[in-house]
Design a protein around this motif. Structure first.
Motif, short mmCIF file in Angstrom:
data_model
loop_
_atom_site.label_atom_id
_atom_site.label_comp_id
_atom_site.label_asym_id
_atom_site.label_seq_id
_atom_site.Cartn_x
_atom_site.Cartn_y
_atom_site.Cartn_z
N GLU A 114 4.40 10.00 1.36
CA GLU A 114 3.98 10.05 -0.56
C GLU A 114 3.03 11.09 -0.87
OE1 GLU A 114 3.77 6.97 2.17
OE2 GLU A 114 5.19 6.08 1.63
N LEU A 115 2.01 10.58 -0.37
CA LEU A 115 0.72 11.79 -0.64
C LEU A 115 0.46 13.29 -0.86
CD1 LEU A 115 -2.63 9.47 0.55
CD2 LEU A 115 -1.27 9.61 -1.91
N ALA A 175 3.91 14.51 -1.38
CA ALA A 175 4.78 14.42 -2.44
C ALA A 175 3.73 14.24 -3.61
CB ALA A 175 5.56 13.66 -2.22
N ARG A 176 3.55 13.81 -3.68
CA ARG A 176 2.04 13.96 -4.54
C ARG A 176 1.67 14.68 -5.21
NH1 ARG A 176 -2.85 10.62 -5.33
NH2 ARG A 176 -3.96 12.46 -4.35
N ASN A 177 1.05 15.43 -4.28
CA ASN A 177 0.23 16.43 -4.12
C ASN A 177 1.60 18.25 -4.62
OD1 ASN A 177 -2.02 15.92 -3.83
ND2 ASN A 177 -2.78 15.89 -2.18
N ARG A 235 0.80 -1.09 -0.05
CA ARG A 235 -0.05 0.04 0.23
C ARG A 235 0.50 1.08 0.37
NH1 ARG A 235 -5.37 0.01 2.21
NH2 ARG A 235 -4.92 2.60 2.84
N ARG A 236 1.88 1.29 1.15
CA ARG A 236 3.14 2.09 0.71
C ARG A 236 3.41 2.39 -0.19
NH1 ARG A 236 5.50 0.64 4.77
NH2 ARG A 236 7.36 0.44 4.76
N ARG A 285 1.46 3.79 -3.34
CA ARG A 285 1.12 5.23 -2.45
C ARG A 285 2.69 6.47 -2.90
NH1 ARG A 285 -0.81 4.60 2.07
NH2 ARG A 285 1.34 5.17 3.34
N ARG A 286 2.98 5.78 -2.76
CA ARG A 286 4.57 6.25 -3.53
C ARG A 286 5.49 5.98 -4.71
NH1 ARG A 286 9.43 6.87 -0.11
NH2 ARG A 286 10.94 6.93 -1.18
N ASN A 296 3.90 17.64 -6.08
CA ASN A 296 4.44 17.65 -8.02
C ASN A 296 2.73 17.99 -8.66
OD1 ASN A 296 6.99 16.93 -7.53
ND2 ASN A 296 5.77 14.33 -7.82
N GLU A 344 2.50 7.12 -7.39
CA GLU A 344 1.27 8.05 -7.52
C GLU A 344 2.43 8.91 -7.29
OE1 GLU A 344 -2.06 8.22 -6.09
OE2 GLU A 344 -2.86 5.81 -5.42
N ALA A 345 3.31 9.26 -6.45
CA ALA A 345 3.89 10.52 -6.38
C ALA A 345 5.47 11.55 -7.45
CB ALA A 345 4.57 10.77 -5.20
N TYR A 385 -2.70 16.65 -14.53
CA TYR A 385 -1.42 17.26 -14.24
C TYR A 385 -1.03 15.60 -15.18
CZ TYR A 385 2.72 15.26 -10.95
OH TYR A 385 3.91 15.08 -11.34
N ILE A 402 11.01 12.39 1.19
CA ILE A 402 10.03 12.52 -0.29
C ILE A 402 9.33 13.59 -0.82
CG2 ILE A 402 8.28 10.32 1.00
CD1 ILE A 402 7.72 9.47 -2.43
N TYR A 422 0.22 10.50 4.88
CA TYR A 422 1.16 10.19 4.31
C TYR A 422 2.09 11.00 3.04
CZ TYR A 422 -3.10 6.27 4.64
OH TYR A 422 -3.33 4.95 5.74
#
Lengths: 478, 378
Positions: free
Chosen positions: B148-149, B151-153, A42-43, A46-47, B155, A49-50, B113, B179, B146
């Motif tokens: 990771e989320l 970081a996505r936002n 899951r992590r 998510r990663r 970007n 996606e970034a 995006y 990250i 999170y």
């Protein structure tokens, strides 16, 4: 006589308890790695996606990479596989095919398909290996090199490739495997994000009956052959639950020889691949752990679940049996060679946790499980164990196995969803049930056979037969 | 329900659980050992069967959900694509906001995006204008748990809302999660905003796990206007070695002509081998014959990596007179030094010497042959 009978009874009972402890420990680890894999995947999703892969390729200064493709009698698949390797999405890479003294037409096929011409290339490392006959470079693809050498086995071929590798990273794979186009950039990511990374492994998936167009998989489906189907489920369990879980514990002990990325200097420092084992891929990873832990050097070995290498799996029990026999022998040889790591706190979680798991549950497992079946049977006949109790125990084992398999299917559905047909999904459910009645016992038998072969110090790989990839184009490599 | 009632309610439940648990235990206590084991096994079977069924149903529901979402998103994407293509293809058409349901806003922004990564200039501006009303929602999501989320936002905000949303991106540089921090740094390292170097340099040393190529590539992407700052960092003997190496590598990638003189100063102090190697790479790419004496001294360095790069630099800035010095490199214990020495001979056009080596019985004769082949002399 009565004493003898009593002694036998006690032995039988003791052994049954051993089987019970083995069963509970094994399933504890399976459960643990599956749960850890769930959170890690899951992590990871998510990663991803970034991360913008195209931006990584364009701006991140990704290091040049050399792909090693050792080939021995690969005439059925080598041209198609190498075409796929030449079409990868990565800014700077070389492909180094090592023809390990093939007896079939592998060399001729490669020469013809890629217009190979003799070329000079200097060795930059000196790991002992069989003699190189000639080196060729493709006229059409200057980044394709073929080293024609005398037969010495896969490890030997890989060592020759290391000797001629000029890039900081190399990717070891099988010549009959197909890498997905983004596989290299995905597997190199851990090396960018953590400069102490020395190795990273990708996932292996089964290509049988999938369709390949111009080196790219266009139609992914479950194989038609039942044995191959079982292996799809096994690979999902092994890679999505097992390796992901161990990686979450930072205790990756296996990187498949079919697809792994390594830091060249680290591999040279440990002396390359071992020639005298059929488990050279695992041996290298264990050796890398040992080397860095003994010298207290910072390092990381990762498993990455989305760079995919598609590989052909055996479709007959004869070949499958040989493969499992070899894997078990390889495991035995590696763990026996590095047994100093067992429960040795000097090796941290590898020595105290991962190594004991592989040693007692994976290596010695068949030697407990196989006689376990027999002992239980004797115990029932003898009357020392209740028939109902035994039946209940087996049902627990089977249902637990089914639950773990279904959980792996769930992990696949949660993350990568490579099998889009609903029919395939239900087939995987069905396979999770029926594999418990015959297939699992057969694999235990083959592993037991491998265990005995290892004790008898049997050497060699055995013959693998390839039927080749299902392609829809006959376009030449040019 | 008052809090007292609620507590009473919880106590009742706990009492019921305790009661049942005691009953179960007393039930097992009375049983013979085998029967107890059997009952435990049967309970386990029932539990596992239920669990298995739940997993199977979960997978099926997940498949259905994924299919429904995929179909819905594909339908939405088709409708958005039509409208966006109309805006992009028609000149001077007034931009009207694309109608998006509240629940689909994040997906719409993610779609834009992805779309934006393929566009430049005026077309990119249209996409940014379409995204603008939804970006405050993305900025609020930077508080997500999170990394990771986040970081996505970051970007997304960088691609669709830069420079308007620069503040949350700058704040992200102080994040603990590497990250997120790296995502922010990569965005701020923009060629059009060289002034951001002042924000990036102080945090650069905290990226100690990231590969040096990655950091150097990021800095070099900011263009020559930041070269002065990189020179300062490279020159600073008190600075972090990793930051100095990243600065040296970035200056080399930029082709900064003032860098060789600083590289010489650093080499004269000869501290870290990796830093020296980076400085030698600067001399290889931008050095001049006046750097020869320094290089001639370094080809005999006891450190392998320095010898390799000194040989390489000598091949660039030296002359045919240096071939004999390079020839000695062929006997170096390191194969990499030998390879580089012969390559440098090739660069200096010492073809005759290479041909002599290629004909000799030197154990490394293959290098000369390889270099001659690379230079089409074989």
């Amino acid at each position: 006589m009565t004493i003898l009978v009593r002694l036998l009874e006690m032995l039988l009972e003791g052994f049954n308890y051993l089987v019970l402890v083995y069963f509970l420990s094994l399933n504890f680890f399976y459960l643990l790695t599956t749960i850890l894999a769930f959170f890690a995947l899951r992590r990871y999703a998510r990663r991803m996606e970034a991360v913008d892969l195209q931006s990584l390729i364009a701006k991140a200064g990704v290091p040049p990479v050399t792909l090693f493709a050792p080939a021995y009698n690969e005439e059925a698949t080598c041209v198609e596989s190498i075409k796929a390797l030449l079409a990868l999405n990565y800014p700077e890479y070389e492909v180094l095919v090592i023809n390990d003294g093939s007896k079939d037409s592998t060399m001729e096929q490669l020469t013809q398909a890629f217009d190979l011409k003799p070329a000079a290339r200097y060795k930059v490392a000196d790991i002992a290996a069989a003699k190189v006959r000639s080196i060729y470079q493709s006229d059409f693809h200057p980044n394709l090199w073929v080293i024609d050498k005398e037969n010495g086995g896969k490890a030997d071929a890989l060592n020759v490739a290391i000797n001629y590798c000029r890039t900081p990273l190399f990717c070891a794979m099988d010549a009959d495997s197909i890498l997905e186009r983004d596989a290299l950039i995905r597997i190199v990511r851990p090396f960018l994000e953590d400069a102490s990374t020395v190795a990273a492994g990708g996932i292996i998936r089964i290509v049988n009956d999938c369709t390949l167009v111009g080196g790219t998989l266009t139609d992914i489906r479950l194989p038609k052959n039942l044995w191959a189907k079982f292996q799809v489920l096994e690979y999902l369990r092994a890679f999505l639950s097992g390796r992901m879980g161990w990686s979450a514990l930072n205790a990756t002990l296996i990187i498949s020889g079919a697809f792994g990325m390594f830091k060249r200097s680290a591999v040279v420092a440990v002396g390359g691949y071992a020639h005298d084992t059929v488990g050279e891929d695992m041996e290298l990873v264990v050796k890398l752990h040992r080397y860095h832990l003994e010298r207290k050097l910072p390092y990381k070995i990762s498993y990455v679940p989305d760079p995919v290498a598609w590989t052909e799996c055996p479709e007959s029990t004869k070949i499958l049996g040989r493969q499992r026999d070899r894997w078990q022998r390889g495991l035995f040889e590696v763990l026996a060679r590095h047994r100093v790591m067992l429960f040795n706190p000097r090796y941290g979680r590898i020595g105290m946790f991962a190594f004991p798991y592989f040693y007692f549950l994976e290596m010695l497992g068949p030697a407990i499980e196989m006689p376990g079946y027999v002992a239980f049977l004797i115990a029932i006949i003898w009357g020392s164990v209740s028939y109902t109790y035994m039946l209940a125990f087996f049902v627990v084992a089977i249902v637990f196995g089914i639950a773990l398999s279904l959980f792996s299917v769930a992990l696949e559905e949660l993350t990568f969803r490579r099998y889009p047909r609903t029919r395939d999904l239900f087939q995987l459910f069905f396979l999770a049930i029926i594999e418990n009645f015959g297939y699992r016992q057969l694999t235990i038998y083959w592993r037991m056979h491998g265990f005995i072969s290892a004790l008898r110090k049997v050497q060699g790989w055995g013959i693998m037969e390839r039927k080749g990839f299902k392609t829809t184009t006959g376009a030449s490599a040019k | 329900m008052t809090s007292e009632n609620f507590l009473q309610y919880l106590e009742d439940i706990w009492g019921w659980v305790q009661n049942r648990g005691e009953q179960l235990f007393s039930h097992f206590e009375k049983l013979p050992r085998l029967e107890m084991a059997l009952q435990v096994l049967i309970l386990t079977i029932v539990f596992l069967l239920i669990l298995t069924l739940i997993i199977a149903m979960g997978v099926v529901l997940l498949r259905i959900k994924n299919n429904v979402i995929a179909k819905r998103y594909s339908r939405l994407e088709q409708s958005w694509e039509g409208q966006i293509m109309d805006f992009l293809s028609a000149d001077g058409v007034e931009l009207t906001p694309v109608e998006v349901r509240k629940a689909d806003r994040l997906f719409f922004v993610q779609y834009l995006y992805r779309f934006a990564s393929r566009l430049r200039g005026h077309e990119l501006q249209i996409i940014k204008d379409l995204a603008r009303p939804h970006l405050p929602m993305v900025a609020r999501k930077l508080q997500s748990g999170y990394p990771e989320l986040r970081a996505r936002n970051i970007n997304i905000l960088a691609t669709l809302g830069f420079p308007e949303f620069i503040d949350p991106i700058i704040e992200a540089l102080n994040e603990d999660a590497p990250i997120v921090k790296m995502a922010a740094a990569r965005i701020l390292a923009d060629r059009n905003y060289p002034e951001h170097i002042g924000l990036i340099m102080p945090v650069l040393s905290s990226f100690d796990e990231w590969s040096m190529n990655f950091l150097a590539s990021m800095l070099a992407g900011m263009g020559p206007e930041i070269a002065y700052r990189l020179r300062e960092e490279l020159q600073n003997p008190e600075g972090s070695v990793r930051v100095r190496i990243a600065s040296a590598e970035a200056l080399r990638r930029m082709g900064d002509l003032a860098a060789p003189d600083i590289a010489v100063q650093v080499l004269e102090f000869g501290q870290d081998p990796e830093l020296s190697a980076s400085c030698l790479k600067i001399l290889r790419d931008m050095g001049t014959p006046r750097h020869r004496p320094l290089l001639l001294g370094l080809v005999a360095s006891p450190v392998e990596v320095i010898r390799i790069h000194a040989m390489s630099a000598l091949g660039s800035v030296g002359s045919i007179k240096d071939s004999n010095t390079l020839r000695q490199g062929l006997d170096d214990p390191s194969a990499w030094v030998a390879l580089q020495a012969v390559r440098s001979m090739g660069q200096l056009n010492a073809i005759e010497l290479l041909e002599d080596i290629a004909r000799s019985d030197h154990p490394r004769v293959a290098i000369a042959r390889q270099v001659l082949a690379e230079r089409n002399h074989l």
